[in-house]
Write a protein that holds these residues in place. Structure first.
Motif, PDB file in Angstrom:
ATOM      1  N   THR A 228      -1.896  37.652  61.895  1.00  0.00           N
ATOM      2  CA  THR A 228      -2.776  38.331  60.940  1.00  0.00           C
ATOM      3  C   THR A 228      -4.238  38.262  61.354  1.00  0.00           C
ATOM      4  O   THR A 228      -5.078  38.954  60.776  1.00  0.00           O
ATOM      5  CB  THR A 228      -2.615  37.740  59.524  1.00  0.00           C
ATOM      6  OG1 THR A 228      -3.110  36.402  59.488  1.00  0.00           O
ATOM      7  CG2 THR A 228      -1.157  37.755  59.091  1.00  0.00           C
ATOM      8  N   LEU A 229      -4.560  37.424  62.369  1.00  0.00           N
ATOM      9  CA  LEU A 229      -5.931  37.374  62.879  1.00  0.00           C
ATOM     10  C   LEU A 229      -6.242  38.538  63.809  1.00  0.00           C
ATOM     11  O   LEU A 229      -7.404  38.774  64.152  1.00  0.00           O
ATOM     12  CB  LEU A 229      -6.161  36.063  63.630  1.00  0.00           C
ATOM     13  CG  LEU A 229      -6.136  34.773  62.800  1.00  0.00           C
ATOM     14  CD1 LEU A 229      -6.242  33.566  63.716  1.00  0.00           C
ATOM     15  CD2 LEU A 229      -7.251  34.766  61.765  1.00  0.00           C
ATOM     16  N   CYS A 230      -5.213  39.268  64.215  1.00  0.00           N
ATOM     17  CA  CYS A 230      -5.425  40.411  65.099  1.00  0.00           C
ATOM     18  C   CYS A 230      -6.331  41.435  64.423  1.00  0.00           C
ATOM     19  O   CYS A 230      -6.171  41.746  63.233  1.00  0.00           O
ATOM     20  CB  CYS A 230      -4.080  41.053  65.442  1.00  0.00           C
ATOM     21  SG  CYS A 230      -4.192  42.473  66.535  1.00  0.00           S
ATOM     22  N   THR A 231      -7.296  41.963  65.158  1.00  0.00           N
ATOM     23  CA  THR A 231      -8.247  42.932  64.616  1.00  0.00           C
ATOM     24  C   THR A 231      -7.515  44.102  63.946  1.00  0.00           C
ATOM     25  O   THR A 231      -6.648  44.727  64.560  1.00  0.00           O
ATOM     26  CB  THR A 231      -9.153  43.478  65.736  1.00  0.00           C
ATOM     27  OG1 THR A 231      -9.855  42.398  66.346  1.00  0.00           O
ATOM     28  CG2 THR A 231     -10.138  44.490  65.193  1.00  0.00           C
ATOM     29  N   GLY A 232      -7.854  44.363  62.707  1.00  0.00           N
ATOM     30  CA  GLY A 232      -7.292  45.489  61.978  1.00  0.00           C
ATOM     31  C   GLY A 232      -5.987  45.208  61.262  1.00  0.00           C
ATOM     32  O   GLY A 232      -5.511  46.048  60.488  1.00  0.00           O
ATOM     33  N   PHE A 233      -5.380  44.025  61.465  1.00  0.00           N
ATOM     34  CA  PHE A 233      -4.061  43.732  60.903  1.00  0.00           C
ATOM     35  C   PHE A 233      -4.084  43.740  59.380  1.00  0.00           C
ATOM     36  O   PHE A 233      -3.322  44.466  58.728  1.00  0.00           O
ATOM     37  CB  PHE A 233      -3.563  42.380  61.422  1.00  0.00           C
ATOM     38  CG  PHE A 233      -2.110  42.089  61.126  1.00  0.00           C
ATOM     39  CD1 PHE A 233      -1.167  42.165  62.126  1.00  0.00           C
ATOM     40  CD2 PHE A 233      -1.689  41.722  59.851  1.00  0.00           C
ATOM     41  CE1 PHE A 233       0.175  41.881  61.873  1.00  0.00           C
ATOM     42  CE2 PHE A 233      -0.357  41.449  59.575  1.00  0.00           C
ATOM     43  CZ  PHE A 233       0.580  41.526  60.595  1.00  0.00           C
ATOM     44  N   THR A 234      -4.940  42.922  58.785  1.00  0.00           N
ATOM     45  CA  THR A 234      -4.943  42.801  57.330  1.00  0.00           C
ATOM     46  C   THR A 234      -5.468  44.079  56.663  1.00  0.00           C
ATOM     47  O   THR A 234      -5.017  44.446  55.575  1.00  0.00           O
ATOM     48  CB  THR A 234      -5.782  41.590  56.881  1.00  0.00           C
ATOM     49  OG1 THR A 234      -7.108  41.685  57.436  1.00  0.00           O
ATOM     50  CG2 THR A 234      -5.140  40.295  57.353  1.00  0.00           C
ATOM     51  N   LYS A 235      -6.415  44.761  57.302  1.00  0.00           N
ATOM     52  CA  LYS A 235      -6.926  46.009  56.745  1.00  0.00           C
ATOM     53  C   LYS A 235      -5.832  47.061  56.688  1.00  0.00           C
ATOM     54  O   LYS A 235      -5.697  47.781  55.695  1.00  0.00           O
ATOM     55  CB  LYS A 235      -8.101  46.515  57.579  1.00  0.00           C
ATOM     56  CG  LYS A 235      -8.761  47.768  57.003  1.00  0.00           C
ATOM     57  CD  LYS A 235      -9.983  48.168  57.822  1.00  0.00           C
ATOM     58  CE  LYS A 235     -10.640  49.408  57.223  1.00  0.00           C
ATOM     59  NZ  LYS A 235     -11.853  49.803  58.008  1.00  0.00           N
TER      60      LYS A 235
END
Length: 367
Positions: A303-310
């Protein structure tokens, strides 16, 4: 319990450990061991080799993960890792109790083996076996909501209501960061792919952490990539290898984490993550579905991957729960959520009855 409880969160990819009451674990080590041949007798049997933590640069082909997809495959290695961790954490805190987090896939035999190692081999005074997803809930400060945890080997979704898990809503996908790494290995190195090659491992890890992202819209991002490539070179798509060679990354490589949301694009089975969250919530009682969907807690390293949570938030809001005001808890230390939640639980008197002491364990053995 004690103000200095030892917390061990042993995942498929990494082990996080340390003393309770701190803001993050003091030890974060890869859950990897290597078996090295002994100089005196370099045979293949276990009696003729020695076990070390991590990867040996001299024998990189011998390393393995003792826990895979949340299941312990090598208890000898796990005991070795725990012994090192407990000894380091015990310095100055010899009587510290221990909390070990457990995967929802645990079996009764796993619990018995854990207790055996802790009480008989490491002589800990007391132990609490804590559910990993429940600990993530406590780390968020909430009692009701949906925990979405995506780690190295597993991606799990679990709704909670008033602190208790809603069992019918639990979902476990045997899919995680290791699958993303496997895709990058194969697409980057093709016929020469070797997951025990240290150079390839370092390249994949760096690209996965620093160059991969989840786009808001895959189709739009793919079109933009193609237009930019046709007009002028995009430096963000170039990765320079240590020997100076420039590696041109494709759109699919950079957007590889899209597989969590659109697995079919990568010829993988199963629904996307946001659909899994919706299915999980819809199995719960209709009266609690709105409050569950309005509190989603994202945790785990992926979930730390850029754009994952968005992306997850947008899909839940637009496609799955348009009539509910969805909110997401996305702490900066969400890759440590399980450990942090266990650190909170170490100081809660409400968990007092769930601790098992060495004396109680010994009495059970005599019965």
């Amino acid at each position: 319990m004690s103000a200095r409880t030892i917390i061990i969160d042993h995942g498929s990819g990494f082990l996080k450990a340390g003393l309770s009451g701190l803001n993050e674990p003091q030890m974060v080590i890869p859950s990897i061991v290597s078996y090295l041949p002994c100089r005196e007798n370099p045979g293949p049997s276990s009696a003729r080799r020695r076990l070390i933590l991590g990867i040996s640069s001299d024998h990189p082909d011998t390393f393995s993960y003792p826990i895979q997809r949340g299941r312990v495959l090598n208890w000898e290695a796990v005991e070795n890792i725990w012994t090192v961790v407990v000894k380091k954490c015990r310095r100055g805190h010899e009587d510290s109790p221990v909390i070990i987090t457990e995967s929802p896939l645990r079996e009764p035999v796993d619990r018995r083996k854990t207790l055996e190692i802790m009480f008989e081999s490491l002589n800990v005074p007391s132990i609490l076996l804590a559910d990993q997803l429940e600990m993530s809930l406590y780390a968020s400060g909430l009692l009701t909501g949906v925990v979405v945890d995506s780690g190295h080997g597993l991606t799990r979704v679990q709704p909670f209501h008033l602190g208790g898990s809603v069992r019918t809503g639990g979902r476990t996908l045997e899919f995680g960061g290791q699958d993303l790494s496997a895709y990058l290995f194969k697409s980057l190195f093709q016929e020469e792919c070797n997951e025990h090659d240290l150079f390839q491992m370092d390249t994949v890890t760096t690209i996965q952490m620093k160059r991969c992202f989840v786009p808001p819209s895959f189709e739009e991002a793919l079109g933009l990539h193609q237009r930019r490539r046709a007009s002028r070179p995009d430096k963000s798509n170039t990765y320079q290898l240590p020997d100076g060679t420039a590696l041109e990354l494709t759109a699919m490589q950079r957007m590889a984490p899209e597989m969590f949301f659109s697995p079919q694009r990568f010829d993988l089975p199963g629904p996307g993550l946001s659909q899994v969250v919706r299915d999980s919530v819809e199995t719960c009682d209709a009266s609690v579905q709105p409050v569950l969907a309005s509190h989603v807690m994202a945790c785990g390293g992926n979930t730390l991957c850029t754009g994952f949570t968005k992306r997850l938030f947008n899909e839940l809001t637009t496609d799955h729960f348009p009539s509910i005001q969805v909110s997401m808890s996305v702490g900066s230390n969400r890759n440590f959520s399980v450990w942090l939640g266990a650190s909170v639980v170490a100081h809660l008197s409400t968990y007092g009855s769930q601790w098992l002491t060495k004396e109680e364990y010994d009495e059970q053995l005599l019965m």
